[in-house]
Scaffold this active site. Structure first.
Site, PDB file in Angstrom:
ATOM      1  N   VAL A  64       0.806  -1.234   0.000  1.00 53.65           N
ATOM      2  CA  VAL A  64       0.000   0.000   0.000  1.00 53.65           C
ATOM      3  C   VAL A  64       0.831   1.271   0.000  1.00 53.65           C
ATOM      4  O   VAL A  64       0.280   2.369   0.026  1.00 53.65           O
ATOM      5  CB  VAL A  64      -0.977   0.022   1.199  1.00 53.65           C
ATOM      6  N   TYR A 154       4.108   4.641  22.763  1.00 58.90           N
ATOM      7  CA  TYR A 154       3.332   4.461  21.534  1.00 58.90           C
ATOM      8  C   TYR A 154       3.680   5.552  20.514  1.00 58.90           C
ATOM      9  O   TYR A 154       3.587   5.343  19.307  1.00 58.90           O
ATOM     10  CB  TYR A 154       1.836   4.455  21.853  1.00 58.90           C
ATOM     11  N   LYS A 161      -2.724   6.934  14.480  1.00 61.64           N
ATOM     12  CA  LYS A 161      -4.052   6.365  14.755  1.00 61.64           C
ATOM     13  C   LYS A 161      -5.097   7.466  14.930  1.00 61.64           C
ATOM     14  O   LYS A 161      -6.266   7.293  14.542  1.00 61.64           O
ATOM     15  CB  LYS A 161      -3.995   5.467  15.991  1.00 61.64           C
TER      16      LYS A 161
END
Length: 252
Positions: A64, A154, A161
């Site tokens: 992708v 993270y 996200k």
């Protein structure tokens, strides 16, 4: 007895091994009578997943990182199958240096890479799939609590996200008149290949388990059950939503 996905054809992008959340989704879709098409990034991943992939699951290559690859994928699927009924986008990536460096030390290149693969890729997938999506179809992606809270280590993935969740809302609004629903599952922490790339991931997994309402980690089957529901006509009234499947971790 027939499952509630009988006759549905679902494309799942992002199965990398038997511990993948995407594989949990595939298993539950198959259990409900759906047919699955799986995509893989490269030959290495294809060889990894073909060991356990059922023989009736067609596999197509798609990296992708290039829009042309995504366009070719859905043209090939359309040529072979005509219409599809759903897509699960379970693709995310950030380089290890960006994940471990802290957001303040993330390079422009690292930031753009995480956004491109983890967030932007949902947009061309929706764009090129649109001509072959049925009149009552579903697109679903995977997100995590780190999109709205600063989860230790993270870092740049949390920002990606957050962007991904915004994509869900805008795509849901744009595609609604075409009968396409767009949602995300915010999955609890599960020991997957993606999680092991996070610094001190063991502490993250233990903390997440401790914060569940029953002190047991969510499983890929439980996440897959919700994915199967979102791929079905049972979810016809749900779009633009983030569905938490984390056994209540987000409540505390």
């Amino acid at each position: 007895m027939d499952g509630f996905l009988k006759g549905k054809l679902i494309v799942i992008m992002g199965i990398t091994n038997e511990r993948s959340i995407a594989w949990g989704c595939a298993q539950e879709i198959l259990a409900q009578g759906g047919k699955v098409i799986a995509t893989y990034q490269n030959d290495r991943i294809m060889k990894s997943i073909e060991r356990f992939m059922p023989k009736d699951v067609d596999m197509f290559e798609c990296d992708v990182s290039e829009d042309e690859n995504i366009s070719d994928l859905f043209k090939d699927i359309g040529d072979k199958y005509g219409k599809i009924d759903g897509i699960i986008h379970a693709i995310a990536y950030a380089d290890r240096k960006s994940l471990k460096a802290g957001l303040i030390n993330t390079t422009r290149e690292g930031y753009e890479l995480a956004q491109s693969i983890s967030s932007y890729s949902l947009i061309p997938i929706a764009r090129y799939a649109k001509p072959i999506l049925s009149s009552s179809s579903s697109i679903m992606t995977l997100t995590y609590f780190g999109s709205s809270r600063a989860i230790p280590n993270y870092n740049v993935m949390g920002v990606a996200k957050a962007s991904l969740e915004a994509n869900v809302r805008y795509l849901a609004e744009e595609l609604g008149m075409d009968g396409v629903r767009v949602n995300a599952i915010s999955a609890g922490a599960v020991k997957t290949l993606a999680v092991t790339g996070i610094k001190d991931h063991g502490s993250l997994l233990r903390e997440s388990e401790a914060r569940t309402v029953d002190k047991k980690s969510v499983t890929i089957k439980e996440i897959g059950d919700t994915a199967a529901f979102l791929m079905s006509d049972l979810s016809a009234g749900i779009t633009g939503d983030i569905i938490y499947v984390d056994k209540g971790v987000h409540l505390i």
